[in-house]
Design a protein around this motif. Sequence first.
Motif, mmCIF file in Angstrom:
data_model
loop_
_atom_site.group_PDB
_atom_site.id
_atom_site.type_symbol
_atom_site.label_atom_id
_atom_site.label_comp_id
_atom_site.label_asym_id
_atom_site.label_seq_id
_atom_site.Cartn_x
_atom_site.Cartn_y
_atom_site.Cartn_z
ATOM 1 N N ALA A 9 1.019 -1.174 -0.092
ATOM 2 C CA ALA A 9 -0.008 -0.049 -0.189
ATOM 3 C C ALA A 9 1.006 1.429 0.027
ATOM 4 C CB ALA A 9 -0.977 -0.040 1.195
ATOM 5 N N GLU A 10 2.044 1.125 0.777
ATOM 6 C CA GLU A 10 2.694 2.409 0.663
ATOM 7 C C GLU A 10 3.344 2.757 -0.565
ATOM 8 O OE1 GLU A 10 6.779 4.075 3.252
ATOM 9 O OE2 GLU A 10 5.775 2.350 3.931
ATOM 10 N N GLU A 11 3.805 1.932 -1.086
ATOM 11 C CA GLU A 11 4.463 2.230 -2.636
ATOM 12 C C GLU A 11 3.488 2.681 -3.512
ATOM 13 O OE1 GLU A 11 6.689 -1.114 -3.953
ATOM 14 O OE2 GLU A 11 7.826 -1.427 -2.145
ATOM 15 N N LYS A 12 2.169 1.887 -3.314
ATOM 16 C CA LYS A 12 1.108 2.444 -4.411
ATOM 17 C C LYS A 12 0.874 3.862 -4.155
ATOM 18 C CE LYS A 12 -1.624 -1.457 -5.599
ATOM 19 N NZ LYS A 12 -2.893 -2.169 -5.726
ATOM 20 N N ILE A 13 0.683 4.197 -2.978
ATOM 21 C CA ILE A 13 0.404 5.609 -2.449
ATOM 22 C C ILE A 13 1.565 6.603 -2.942
ATOM 23 C CG2 ILE A 13 -0.140 7.389 -0.725
ATOM 24 C CD1 ILE A 13 -2.454 5.510 -1.520
ATOM 25 N N LYS A 14 2.699 6.222 -2.972
ATOM 26 C CA LYS A 14 3.750 6.890 -3.157
ATOM 27 C C LYS A 14 4.005 7.063 -4.513
ATOM 28 C CE LYS A 14 6.753 6.771 0.791
ATOM 29 N NZ LYS A 14 8.046 6.240 1.491
ATOM 30 N N ALA A 15 3.539 6.266 -5.468
ATOM 31 C CA ALA A 15 3.581 6.267 -6.946
ATOM 32 C C ALA A 15 2.376 7.088 -7.307
ATOM 33 C CB ALA A 15 3.376 4.611 -7.466
ATOM 34 N N TRP A 16 1.303 7.108 -6.646
ATOM 35 C CA TRP A 16 0.266 7.978 -6.949
ATOM 36 C C TRP A 16 0.812 9.359 -6.649
ATOM 37 C CZ3 TRP A 16 -2.826 11.734 -4.630
ATOM 38 C CH2 TRP A 16 -4.151 11.975 -5.416
ATOM 39 N N LEU A 17 1.508 9.760 -5.685
ATOM 40 C CA LEU A 17 1.988 10.984 -5.309
ATOM 41 C C LEU A 17 2.800 11.726 -6.229
ATOM 42 C CD1 LEU A 17 2.236 13.243 -2.806
ATOM 43 C CD2 LEU A 17 4.136 11.929 -2.081
ATOM 44 N N TYR A 18 3.679 10.868 -7.024
ATOM 45 C CA TYR A 18 4.480 11.139 -7.954
ATOM 46 C C TYR A 18 4.150 11.361 -9.216
ATOM 47 C CZ TYR A 18 8.125 11.652 -4.345
ATOM 48 O OH TYR A 18 8.894 11.810 -3.248
ATOM 49 N N SER A 19 2.768 10.809 -9.527
ATOM 50 C CA SER A 19 2.113 10.750 -10.706
ATOM 51 C C SER A 19 1.482 12.343 -11.252
ATOM 52 C CB SER A 19 0.782 9.813 -10.630
ATOM 53 O OG SER A 19 -0.090 10.196 -9.991
ATOM 54 N N SER A 20 0.793 12.154 -12.357
ATOM 55 C CA SER A 20 0.411 13.592 -12.731
ATOM 56 C C SER A 20 -1.058 13.764 -12.008
ATOM 57 C CB SER A 20 0.098 13.357 -14.119
ATOM 58 O OG SER A 20 1.157 13.256 -15.178
ATOM 59 N N ILE A 57 0.202 11.591 3.225
ATOM 60 C CA ILE A 57 0.748 12.332 4.374
ATOM 61 C C ILE A 57 1.060 11.633 5.578
ATOM 62 C CG2 ILE A 57 0.055 14.018 6.175
ATOM 63 C CD1 ILE A 57 -1.924 15.351 4.137
ATOM 64 N N HIS A 58 0.462 10.534 5.703
ATOM 65 C CA HIS A 58 0.705 9.524 6.830
ATOM 66 C C HIS A 58 2.102 8.907 6.658
ATOM 67 C CE1 HIS A 58 0.335 6.242 9.666
ATOM 68 N NE2 HIS A 58 0.449 5.380 8.727
ATOM 69 N N PHE A 59 2.197 8.264 5.137
ATOM 70 C CA PHE A 59 3.442 7.626 4.793
ATOM 71 C C PHE A 59 4.716 8.416 4.686
ATOM 72 C CE2 PHE A 59 0.118 4.151 3.151
ATOM 73 C CZ PHE A 59 0.443 3.405 4.027
ATOM 74 N N LEU A 60 4.272 9.635 4.556
ATOM 75 C CA LEU A 60 5.511 10.450 4.414
ATOM 76 C C LEU A 60 6.138 10.891 5.777
ATOM 77 C CD1 LEU A 60 4.799 12.661 1.208
ATOM 78 C CD2 LEU A 60 6.667 10.961 1.388
ATOM 79 N N SER A 61 5.529 10.788 6.565
ATOM 80 C CA SER A 61 5.623 11.440 8.071
ATOM 81 C C SER A 61 6.718 10.650 8.962
ATOM 82 C CB SER A 61 4.356 11.432 8.978
ATOM 83 O OG SER A 61 4.224 10.158 9.223
ATOM 84 N N PRO A 62 7.505 11.258 9.776
ATOM 85 C CA PRO A 62 8.296 10.224 10.380
ATOM 86 C C PRO A 62 7.886 9.377 11.434
ATOM 87 C CG PRO A 62 8.736 12.701 10.900
ATOM 88 C CD PRO A 62 7.338 12.450 10.256
ATOM 89 N N ASN A 63 6.592 9.297 11.531
ATOM 90 C CA ASN A 63 5.843 8.234 12.569
ATOM 91 C C ASN A 63 4.871 7.486 11.438
ATOM 92 O OD1 ASN A 63 6.565 9.505 14.909
ATOM 93 N ND2 ASN A 63 5.545 11.249 14.407
ATOM 94 N N LYS A 64 5.116 6.950 10.357
ATOM 95 C CA LYS A 64 4.612 6.272 9.514
ATOM 96 C C LYS A 64 4.237 4.888 10.035
ATOM 97 C CE LYS A 64 8.248 4.245 6.397
ATOM 98 N NZ LYS A 64 8.682 4.309 5.546
ATOM 99 N N ASP A 65 4.898 4.371 10.932
ATOM 100 C CA ASP A 65 4.661 3.136 11.474
ATOM 101 C C ASP A 65 3.641 2.952 12.471
ATOM 102 O OD1 ASP A 65 6.619 1.871 10.000
ATOM 103 O OD2 ASP A 65 8.314 2.227 11.573
ATOM 104 N N ARG A 66 3.022 4.228 12.740
ATOM 105 C CA ARG A 66 2.020 4.453 13.719
ATOM 106 C C ARG A 66 0.828 3.881 13.003
ATOM 107 N NH1 ARG A 66 1.890 10.553 16.032
ATOM 108 N NH2 ARG A 66 3.493 10.668 17.303
ATOM 109 N N PRO A 67 -0.298 3.382 13.898
ATOM 110 C CA PRO A 67 -1.542 3.014 13.328
ATOM 111 C C PRO A 67 -2.317 3.819 12.587
ATOM 112 C CG PRO A 67 -1.474 2.264 15.576
ATOM 113 C CD PRO A 67 -0.228 3.216 15.415
ATOM 114 N N PHE A 68 -2.846 3.641 11.512
ATOM 115 C CA PHE A 68 -3.675 4.558 10.670
ATOM 116 C C PHE A 68 -5.046 4.162 10.757
ATOM 117 C CE2 PHE A 68 -5.525 6.042 6.610
ATOM 118 C CZ PHE A 68 -5.116 7.231 6.377
ATOM 119 N N LEU A 69 -5.823 4.726 11.496
ATOM 120 C CA LEU A 69 -7.471 4.318 11.500
ATOM 121 C C LEU A 69 -8.290 5.275 10.661
ATOM 122 C CD1 LEU A 69 -7.624 3.470 15.570
ATOM 123 C CD2 LEU A 69 -6.914 1.895 13.441
ATOM 124 N N ARG A 70 -9.212 4.882 10.081
ATOM 125 C CA ARG A 70 -10.032 5.694 8.911
ATOM 126 C C ARG A 70 -11.362 5.563 9.565
ATOM 127 N NH1 ARG A 70 -9.493 4.009 2.714
ATOM 128 N NH2 ARG A 70 -10.999 5.559 1.865
#
Length: 498
Positions: A9-20, A57-70
């Motif tokens: 998931a992290e790599e997918k989101i980062k790929a999306w971040l650098y896309s058009s 925003i979550h995956f780029l933060s220094p605390n990306k290993d924290r839980p992410f609750l949606r």
Amino acid sequence: NEPKLPVPAEEKIKAWLYSSRMPADVREKVFKVSFSSFPVFIQGEEGTGKSEVAKAIHFLSPNKDRPFLRFFCRGLTAEKFAQKLTFWLKNFYKGESIALTLFFEEVENLDWDMQTILLDLWHDQRINWPGLEEIGIEAKIISTSISSLAQAVSAGKFRGDLYQTLEMLPIFLKPLRERKEEIPRLANEILQEHNRELISRKKFSLEALEILQQYYWPGNLSELESLTLRSAVLKEGDILLPEDLIFSFGRLEAEAVPRTEVKKEKIYPAISMAPEEKGNLFDATLSTLAHEIKNPLVAISTFASLLPEKYDDPEFRYQFSKIVNLDVQRINELLENLLEFAQLPSPRIQENFLNQVIREVLRRKEKFFKERGTELILELKDDLPNVLFDGAQLDFVLRNVLDNICKQEAGPNKLKVSTDLKEEDQKRFVELHFWYDTINNIRKMAKAFGEDSGVNFEELNLALSLARKVMVRNRGDMAVTQEEEKGTILSLKFQVAS
């Protein structure tokens, strides 16, 4: 054709971040806010990528290993929120404190109790709920909204203090119709990303890309991706032509546009405006803007004059704080609206299926009408010819008209929207009518402050004034009629395609 390995998931989101899909200015903001612990607020229409931005925003933060609750806020009560959080803490965490990221989607739907819990969580880092009081919660709060939170505050449905807290670091995502020059690159990028699934390498013809740029994209990036992949999968050849584009309007509950209409769509020359003509339109708006800014300032001044003698009255202090907050937000909305108008380019005329556009704009206001108990009556004439109008500017007009209607303090109880084909002086045109059973609240304001307040209450408010100017720019017209017993009628007249 070897199978594609799953992408984390992290790599997918980062790929999306650098896309058009991610505009450069938004990407820059995402990097900045990801290193902050302050709340981030993301506003944008459906399909603009709000949840992807939140995850980035979550995956780029220094605390990306924290839980992410949606949490999806529509129907989210304080009890449901506490139950979900308690379940997670019980099964996945042990200790006296926890650091995590909380993501609230469509935060404008939170009920009042849940808003209070969220505000307390930010200030106290604790939740006042049985079983949770003793647990310290260090939360990074990310929230999204489809509609304006400032309007919800003005309507008394959202806490002003929570609004100020959540919007500490705001990010605004433009709708796709305001990024039309990027659509060819976006569409081709989507095809490239899915080349393996499509087996052969496919691409759009220039004519097909022109059609995509002319469409108004109510579903934004999500709709563009669905249309691109649907059309590519069902196309046997490698080049996607205009007749290969498969638009889907099923979710909008509107008439389907025949593919032949898309194929035959004509590109009209842009309407150029002389600099002095645009200047005259802008100059004529200044008096209206001054009038609308003066109204809230008069209210603030009136309360301020009474403040010394009533300062010890907590109810008066509360009301004073409330009116200042609401009126400052109102002035901010006025200036944002004026700025959007000033940045509109010369109209790029194209054919628009008016009934379809109306239904989409009304769909965005559906929640408001339900909450207000407004009876919506649609009388949209079938078989209307397409109207000639700049697609993005047509959306601007209809948004301003509906925003004006929705801001009526006493309603409306009924709103009737109708279209019809008319003929005048051997010329055909389409008329669009909005009828609602209230009078613009400028008259009530006049009574509240007294007729000697020095404010001119007879001018159109800014939203309608700007809407009419854009109608004129696109060779249309608009009229407003008010009758004390019958209500208000907004009439819009559009040229039709030959």
